[in-house]
Enzyme design. Structure first.
Site: not given
Length: 283
Positions: A90, A143, A248
């Site tokens: 995200d 992911h 980050s």
């Protein structure tokens, strides 16, 4: 003026010490401390707790535990098409496109070299890149964007500048200066790399196969070879690779000439979600 002061202060700060102190505070399991920090973060960053699998903040053992919270099942559906490369996180797709003359775009008017990013001259296979910025309000797990086998992991110590929009537009070679963890995978399109870029206040980077690496824990470049048969560490698209203990940046590098992004090039700062279609593998 304010932006320049923000950059100047970052040069003065002891990056590693600051991040390690934040790590100790964020790992505290004192209920008063961790609940207060969680409430502050929710209010400050407008965190959408409704998406979290656990919405009761008292159930999180620490602030870091809250920051790497899981999402509710099926909240981020993923394509079953093997020719679709998915977003690993995200965040905001800040830059993406073709690697030209061994250079990637950091921000408008700023380039940095692929060789400096991965600290290696063996860069010929990588042709495309995508950079995703994770703000403190975002889901922080990373992911797998495509089915693949882990072949190597490289840790590169470095600075811990903030990676927000102000810093990326002001500090040259930012992503090649900051601490980073590079994970290499063998896939149907050849070698890809998923790069975790450290940043100011990031209290560590963690992978599911290795565990946590504290900010600048190693003083020199470290390499782990997973290519032998005894490891055989494989991931399906959408599997969790690891996480940041604060906001980050993740950078993806892909090989070959058959990857086409699903977004119009020359556009940037596109909001994106984990498992969302990022690119297509063309014939």
């Amino acid at each position: 003026m304010r932006d320049n002061l923000f950059i100047y202060l970052q040069y003065l700060l002891p990056h590693t010490l600051t991040s390690r102190l934040v790590s100790k505070l964020a790992d505290s399991e004192n209920k008063i401390i961790k609940n207060h920090l969680i409430r502050l973060a929710i209010k400050k960053f407008n965190i959408n707790l409704v998406e979290a699998k656990e919405t009761d903040i008292s159930k999180y053992k620490s602030f870091n535990d809250f920051f790497i919270r899981e999402l509710k099942d099926d909240l981020r559906p993923i394509s079953n098409d093997k020719n679709v490369i998915s977003s690993p996180a995200d965040g905001v797709l800040s830059q993406f496109g073709t690697i030209t003359d061994n250079s990637l775009i950091q921000a408008k008017g700023k380039l940095f070299s692929l060789e400096s990013l991965i600290a290696s001259s063996s860069t010929t296979s990588f042709t495309k890149f995508a950079t995703i910025y994770l703000s403190p309000k975002d889901y922080h797990r990373v992911h797998m964007p495509i089915d693949g086998k882990l072949t190597k992991m490289v840790y590169i110590p470095g600075k811990l500048f903030s990676v927000n929009k102000i810093t990326t537009s002001k500090v040259d070679n930012l992503f090649a200066k900051n601490e980073r963890l590079i994970c290499y995978f063998d896939t149907i399109i050849g070698e890809i790399a998923v790069i975790f870029v450290g940043a100011l206040l990031v209290a560590g980077i963690e992978t599911v196969w290795h565990g946590k690496i504290a900010p600048n824990y190693y003083k020199d470049i470290q390499t782990w070879d997973y290519n032998s048969a005894k490891f055989n560490i494989k991931f399906n698209k959408g599997d969790i690779l690891g996480w940041f203990n604060f906001g980050s940046t993740v950078i993806i590098l892909t090989s070959g000439n058959n990857v086409s992004f699903k977004f119009e090039e020359n556009k940037n700062n596109i909001k994106i979600q984990v498992n969302q279609d990022l690119a297509l593998i063309t014939e």
